[in-house]
Design a protein around this motif. Structure first.
Motif, short mmCIF file in Angstrom:
data_model
loop_
_atom_site.label_atom_id
_atom_site.label_comp_id
_atom_site.label_asym_id
_atom_site.label_seq_id
_atom_site.Cartn_x
_atom_site.Cartn_y
_atom_site.Cartn_z
N ASN A 135 -33.17 -34.51 -18.04
CA ASN A 135 -33.03 -35.97 -18.08
C ASN A 135 -33.36 -36.62 -16.75
N GLY A 136 -34.35 -36.05 -16.04
CA GLY A 136 -34.70 -36.54 -14.72
C GLY A 136 -35.98 -37.36 -14.68
N GLY A 137 -36.46 -37.78 -15.84
CA GLY A 137 -37.67 -38.58 -15.83
C GLY A 137 -38.44 -38.50 -17.13
N LEU A 141 -37.37 -30.92 -18.45
CA LEU A 141 -37.03 -29.90 -17.46
C LEU A 141 -38.23 -28.99 -17.23
N GLY A 142 -38.58 -28.77 -15.98
CA GLY A 142 -39.68 -27.86 -15.68
C GLY A 142 -40.22 -28.08 -14.28
N ILE A 143 -41.18 -27.23 -13.94
CA ILE A 143 -41.97 -27.37 -12.72
C ILE A 143 -43.38 -27.67 -13.20
N TRP A 144 -43.80 -28.89 -12.99
CA TRP A 144 -45.01 -29.41 -13.61
C TRP A 144 -46.15 -29.56 -12.61
N VAL A 145 -47.33 -29.06 -12.99
CA VAL A 145 -48.56 -29.41 -12.28
C VAL A 145 -49.11 -30.63 -13.00
N TYR A 150 -53.06 -40.64 -11.41
CA TYR A 150 -51.77 -41.03 -11.97
C TYR A 150 -50.87 -41.60 -10.89
N VAL A 151 -49.75 -42.14 -11.34
CA VAL A 151 -48.74 -42.68 -10.45
C VAL A 151 -47.41 -42.03 -10.82
N VAL A 152 -46.63 -41.65 -9.80
CA VAL A 152 -45.27 -41.16 -10.02
C VAL A 152 -44.34 -42.08 -9.25
N ALA A 153 -43.48 -42.77 -10.00
CA ALA A 153 -42.49 -43.66 -9.40
C ALA A 153 -41.15 -42.94 -9.37
N LEU A 158 -33.94 -40.48 -7.66
CA LEU A 158 -35.00 -39.48 -7.79
C LEU A 158 -35.41 -39.18 -9.22
N GLU A 159 -35.10 -40.06 -10.17
CA GLU A 159 -35.70 -39.94 -11.49
C GLU A 159 -37.17 -40.30 -11.34
#
Length: 177
Positions: A135-137, A141-145, A150-153, A158-159
């Motif tokens: 539930n962090g964004g 759950l994972g380690i994502w490439v 793109y944009v990461v807000a 830290l969501e």
């Protein structure tokens, strides 16, 4: 359409900044490195316990780390407002329970804007490795490439909200089961 214009402008700014020699941004006086000085930005190895990012304990260890950053602007207190990150970054991601390892290219270029409230916005081209807690964004759950444009807000907690212009996502945890 407004969204694409904003991302395009940010990425164009980032790419133009990389193309301009660093001497064009040099500062004077006793401010220290300040805006305009490229400096190494090494990634420290880290571990996460089972369930934090993958269903198993994991270690992320850089094996090639040529990332550098350029402070583009600062707040009046000297903290960074905008930074540019670029350079080769290859990580070994290891399942600590089985020893399975995979190499991950995270050599993207990012223009990072820091909010005064602890938020950040990354305008990215190319691959970057991001961890997502439960539930962090906008990704599970994972380690994502995440690769592409793109944009990461990041919220102050830290969501992460990923907005893709064009690209792909891949959960590295699935490579290590």
């Amino acid at each position: 359409m407004r969204w694409r214009r904003i991302v395009g402008t940010a990425l164009a700014t980032a790419l133009l900044t990389v193309a301009v020699p660093t001497t064009a941004f040099a500062t004077t006086g006793d401010r220290g490195a300040g805006p305009g000085a490229w400096e190494p930005a090494p990634q420290e190895p880290f571990e996460q316990p089972a369930g934090a990012r993958c269903d198993f304990a994991v270690r992320v260890q850089p094996v090639v780390d040529e990332v550098r950053k350029l402070v583009i602007s600062e707040y009046p207190d000297g903290s960074p407002r905008r930074e540019l990150y670029t350079g080769a970054l290859i990580n070994d991601v290891t399942n600590l329970e089985t020893g399975a390892t995979t190499k991950v290219d995270a050599s993207g270029t990012a223009l990072v804007e820091y909010g005064t409230d602890g938020s950040m916005t990354w305008y990215v081209t190319g691959p970057v490795l991001f961890g997502f807690r439960e539930n962090g964004g906008t990704l599970p759950l994972g380690i994502w490439v995440i690769d592409g444009v793109y944009v990461v807000a990041f919220s102050p907690t830290l969501e992460k909200t990923v907005t893709m212009v064009h690209g792909t996502t891949h959960d590295v945890c699935t490579d290590l089961d």
